[in-house]
Design an enzyme around this catalytic site. Structure first.
Site, PDB file in Angstrom:
ATOM      1  N   GLU A  87       0.845  -1.206   0.000  1.00  0.00           N
ATOM      2  CA  GLU A  87       0.000   0.000   0.000  1.00  0.00           C
ATOM      3  C   GLU A  87       0.882   1.259   0.000  1.00  0.00           C
ATOM      4  O   GLU A  87       0.641   2.195  -0.766  1.00  0.00           O
ATOM      5  CB  GLU A  87      -0.914  -0.024   1.227  1.00  0.00           C
ATOM      6  N   GLU A 158      11.096   3.074   2.128  1.00  0.00           N
ATOM      7  CA  GLU A 158       9.717   2.957   2.627  1.00  0.00           C
ATOM      8  C   GLU A 158       9.579   1.881   3.695  1.00  0.00           C
ATOM      9  O   GLU A 158       8.663   1.944   4.509  1.00  0.00           O
ATOM     10  CB  GLU A 158       8.748   2.724   1.469  1.00  0.00           C
TER      11      GLU A 158
END
Length: 987
Positions: A87, A158
């Site tokens: 996501e 990330e």
């Protein structure tokens, strides 16, 4: 209370039993609210992507949401958090738009916002944007699902962001207790999994297993993200035909790999996970009792809504309810009941009770009383009148539902599309229309001692637990509680008069609209006396049978000392406590009320259906006039407030820097530790003595809006004055002109950087936080729009540089700040990576980088940003709450610029790029001569050595350390206040 989700404004009378209107969608009819004029169309693309198109010619914002029926239940074994990580990664870049964060940049620069979430069985991506920008926004959004780029560098960065997000949650009791419930379930069921992921699961463990996280991520995306598992909602001002053409062109290239929908049959709890009592040690003070039962999911019988019926009764707070009895005994502060975690295959019914210290000693009796109440429901023959009341409330709530922001609307519907048939995508399970006593009894029969799971949380259990939950480190113990033990608890529980609720007198019957003779754009002052001032604005936009009331009681004594502030708070909480037995039904029926302390005294708020609003308001005013302190309830309120003050130190570091910033800037703010100290010495007699003095000097600022006539508003305020000021023995006397309250804000020194270092009040918290505040000006139309425009163009670059590139922390934000009309910018960063002084340096470094970006901005970019800001300002209010919040803000601050948006749009149309650059150079640029900085630095456990260094070192050049907040406040000049001119106002 019933803990199921509600509409923001709910309820009323069934609309004469008529069938609800349907929205044509080609092959299906969608049930929609009667007052909904939007167009709806269901479309299935050739790649099996199911879409709902919503055409709203009046909208200023467009929005879209893609629900992907893949959640963390699909995480591969040993790769916890992979779905959540994916996501995150889809936001970075795509083959068509390879520049990092270009999607988010486009959305931000065109007045929008974007986000996503991952849950057990779905991941939802969504955005909104100014309505003219939908075409390009959708093109960028579609690339998430067509050809995203996941570079090795971005992947590693990330993972750090996911780890920072998890770090933020490690000391959060809701996260900790949720994971503990999952932990005590079958290991082979996906409910058991750790959903967020962290550095260990996504980097360390994968390397140990010889895996490459990026390759696993791509493999997961390729095998799971299939068009046939996606549901898209697009909301725009265009016609349905144009929207359909847009969606067909943008989303047709999403691959359909024909993936079967994922299913997870079976219940997470086997026999060993039932009949258990779990004692857990929370981070915060307080005693929480959670009683869980595995049940048949309500979604299987959502037309009958058995859980709604049961949660309404078990969660009721009126006379005879379980909570009423527990409150009377002094055992409970709150109670919520309803369906908790659920899927199509399993569900838990949850009863959550916040216990008092005395209630903590009566856990067994509390559980016993719960089972007595369940027995009452099982033997009461399931009265149909209760279902009919619920149906009336739910139907009225659905058909008179406020228009919500499109971004919220599309997320809600796309999530529904995964669960419900097309005709119910809008209504979902919100209106149970079939009365089924059998369905209700079946659920009641599942609430048994044989399947109970009790989770009991309290700091009292420290030292009594021997087990540790692995992901969050929660200490706990488990003990068996067979049905025979529960039966003994039922038998020894006190005999109390538990009974079903009375009929709800607050269900609205009159839903007619009042006539409005002329179009009114702004509030007008209807009435002014020495006691009060009444502002009024009829509903000329929304045409719903709802009203909005605000009443600010200006009481100078309320903020005169920490003791006064605390006593005012105690008073408002006791007032709400006294009202609850009678007025809980109003909340159930869609009439919401609150009494809260504020910085001038206290405030009464009401919003919802106007039919019974006057009755409720007059009751509240009557309670104020005849208020008597009940010693037993005072003790419970004092205990609740004591725990809240004790828990202040467990706030997240970013919340602590916000607190310190307000404490430094607001001239009359009292510190929490002084208020806490005052509370500890207070007795009921102190409130008895204080209250007449609090009310002895009062002025009431009032705002009435919505479906209410001007004469009725005047009559209500006349009645309020009669009760409070004109009674033979009246509680209130008017304020003299010199006593009207002002709110003053500290003026920082130009060319100087103030900094306030403090250790994090929770020594267990490894996170540090920085708030870097740049004070610019006091309310001024031209400077306001310059600040707003600068915030708009710098918001996304801030996030990209400080969060995406430098990975300083999950929370890396740029917000505007407005303290009673004193404006500025604030950077907020929470981090374990760098200490606050270092974070401060990174903000300064960013501003140097951004300087070049701003100077190089083309005329076309400048005009585009100005246009986006104008569109945001011209955005129409969605409902009476939004409109009233704006106008009330002008009234309560004393600015009274009801045409503020129009003035600011006019100023924007005249704005030149050079003026924006000059504003930046004067107020924001590093080392600007007029720059005023306040740096709030909270040092977490990892950075305690750096804290010692900064407090021992001399301040750098042009810097000044704040060592004593109150000496600093006293030494600084203050901005003038817009408030306090009430006495000079004329009709």
């Amino acid at each position: 209370m019933d803990s199921r989700p509600r509409e923001t404004d709910a309820p009323g009378d069934p609309a004469n039993g008529a069938a609800p209107p349907l929205a044509a969608t080609g092959d299906v009819e969608i049930i929609r609210p009667r007052n909904d004029k939007r167009g709806y169309r269901r479309v299935v693309l050739p790649n099996s992507l199911e879409c709902l198109l919503i055409s709203d010619p009046d909208t200023d914002k467009a929005a879209a949401s893609m629900n992907v029926s893949v959640g963390y239940f699909c995480d591969p074994d040993g790769l916890e958090g992979l779905a959540h990580f994916l996501e995150h990664m889809l936001f970075y870049a795509s083959e068509k738009y390879p520049e990092e964060d270009s999607y988010s940049k486009y959305i931000a620069e065109h007045g929008g916002s974007t986000n996503a979430f991952t849950s057990s069985e779905n991941t939802n991506f969504y955005f909104d944007v100014n309505s003219d920008s939908l075409h390009d926004a959708l093109d960028r959004f579609a690339q998430f699902f067509i050809k995203p780029l996941m570079s090795p560098d971005a992947t590693l960065r990330e993972i750090k962001a996911v780890d920072s997000e998890n770090q933020k949650n490690l000391l959060s009791d809701p996260w900790r207790m949720s994971q503990l419930q999952k932990h005590l379930c079958a290991e082979n069921h996906p409910y058991h999994k750790f959903s967020t992921g962290n550095w260990y699961t996504l980097e360390v463990k994968t390397k140990e297993k010889g895996l490459d996280t990026r390759l696993e991520l791509i493999k997961f995306y390729d095998s799971h993200y299939s068009a046939n598992l996606m549901q898209l909602v697009v909301y725009g001002k265009e016609s349905l035909n144009i929207l359909q053409n847009l969606v067909e062109n943008k989303f047709c290239d999403i691959r359909d790999v024909g993936r079967k929908p994922f299913s997870f049959p079976g219940h997470p709890c086997t026999r060993e996970h039932l009949q258990i009592l779990v004692k857990a040690v929370p981070i915060k003070q307080g005693h929480t009792l959670r009683i869980l039962f595995p049940i048949t999911p309500n979604v299987r019988r959502y037309k009958e809504g058995p859980c709604r019926y049961i949660s309404h009764l078990i969660g009721h707070e009126g006379e005879g309810s379980l909570f009423y009895i527990l409150k009377k005994l002094g055992w409970a502060m709150s109670l919520k009941a309803g369906e908790g975690d659920w899927s199509h295959d399993f569900s838990f019914f949850s009863v959550t009770i916040q216990l008092t210290d005395v209630g903590q000693e009566h856990m067994e009796d509390t559980v016993g009383l719960l089972f007595r109440y369940i027995k009452l429901l099982q033997t009461s023959e399931t009265p149909k009148w209760i279902f009919d009341e619920l149906l009336a409330i739910c139907e009225t709530g659905f058909h008179y539902r406020d228009k919500s922001p499109p971004i919220n609307y599309v997320v809600n519907i796309s999530s529904n599309m995964q669960i419900f048939p097309p005709e119910d995508w809008l209504i979902a399970s919100s209106v149970p229309s079939k009365f089924s006593p059998d369905a209700i009894q079946n659920i009641l029969n599942e609430l048994t001692p044989e399947t109970i799971r009790i989770f009991w949380e309290s700091k009292n259990f420290e030292g009594q637990t021997s087990l540790t939950e692995p992901w969050y480190g929660t200490s706990y113990s488990v003990k068996a509680v067979p049905p025979s033990i529960i039966q003994k608890w039922v038998e020894k529980a006190p005999e109390e008069d538990l009974h079903l609720p009375k009929q709800n007198i607050f269900i609205p019957r009159d839903l007619s609209l009042k006539s409005v003779e002329e179009m009114v754009s702004f509030p007008a002052m209807l009435r002014k006396t020495p006691f009060s001032r009444l502002w009024y604005k009829p509903d000329t936009m929304f045409f719903t049978p709802k009203a909005y009331i605000k009443m600010d009681f200006h009481c100078p004594l309320s903020q005169s000392s920490p003791e006064s502030a605390v006593l005012t708070d105690v008073f408002t909480r006791l007032l709400m406590d006294y009202l609850n037995d009678y007025a809980y039904d109003a909340q159930v029926a869609g009439l919401y009320y609150a009494v809260n302390p504020n910085d001038t005294g206290f405030q009464v708020t009401m919003v919802g259906f106007n039919d019974k609003m006057r009755t409720l308001l007059e009751t509240v005013i009557g309670k104020i006039a005849e208020f008597k302190v009940k010693v037993d309830r005072f003790s419970v309120i004092k205990e609740a407030m004591t725990k809240e003050y004790e828990n202040f130190k467990f706030r997240q570091p970013y919340q602590q820097v916000l607190y310190y910033c307000s404490l430094i800037l607001e001239d009359q703010a009292w510190p929490w530790d002084e208020e806490f100290s005052a509370l500890s010495h207070l007795e009921a007699s102190d409130l008895d003595f204080f209250l007449p003095r609090l009310l002895s000097k009062t002025f009431i600022e009032c705002y009435f809006a919505g479906n209410i006539e001007p004469n009725e508003a005047k009559n209500i305020i006349h009645h309020v004055e009669d009760v409070l000021f004109n009674a033979p023995i009246s509680a209130c006397k008017p304020l003299s002109p010199s006593q009207h309250l002002a709110k003053r804000i500290v003026k920082l020194e130009k060319g100087l950087r103030y900094y306030y270092p403090a250790m994090c009040s929770n020594h267990q918290d490894e996170n540090s936080a920085l708030l870097h505040y740049i004070q610019t000006h006091q309310d001024n139309v031209k400077q306001n729009v310059l600040l707003q425009l600068l915030a708009l163009v710098s918001k996304q670059p801030t996030f990209h540089q400080l969060r995406s590139v430098e990975q300083l922390g999950y929370i890396a934000l740029l917000w505007q700040r407005n303290d009673s009309g004193v404006r500025g910018l604030q950077f907020i960063i929470q981090s374990t990576v760098k200490d606050p002084a270092n974070l401060d340096a990174r903000v300064e470094n960013f501003l140097k980088m951004f300087e070049g970006t701003l100077y190089q901005m083309s005329d076309a970019e400048f005009k585009s940003n100005v246009s986006a800001l104008i569109d945001m300002k011209l955005e129409k209010y969605k409902n009476i709450r939004e409109e009233s919040a704006f106008f009330w803000g002008e009234i309560s601050e004393g600015t009274l610029k009801f045409d503020r948006k129009q003035e600011e749009v006019a100023a924007l149309r005249e704005l030149k790029k050079e003026e924006l650059i000059d504003f930046f150079n004067d107020h924001v640029k590093v080392n600007a001569p007029q720059k005023k900085i306040l740096s709030i630095q909270v040092y977490g456990g990892l950075h305690s050595a750096e804290y010692e260094t900064i407090v021992q070192n001399a301040p750098p050049p042009q810097s000044c350390e704040i060592t004593d907040i109150y000496s600093f406040r006293r030494s600084r000049p203050l901005y003038g206040s817009f408030r306090g001119g009430v006495g000079q106002m004329k009709l």
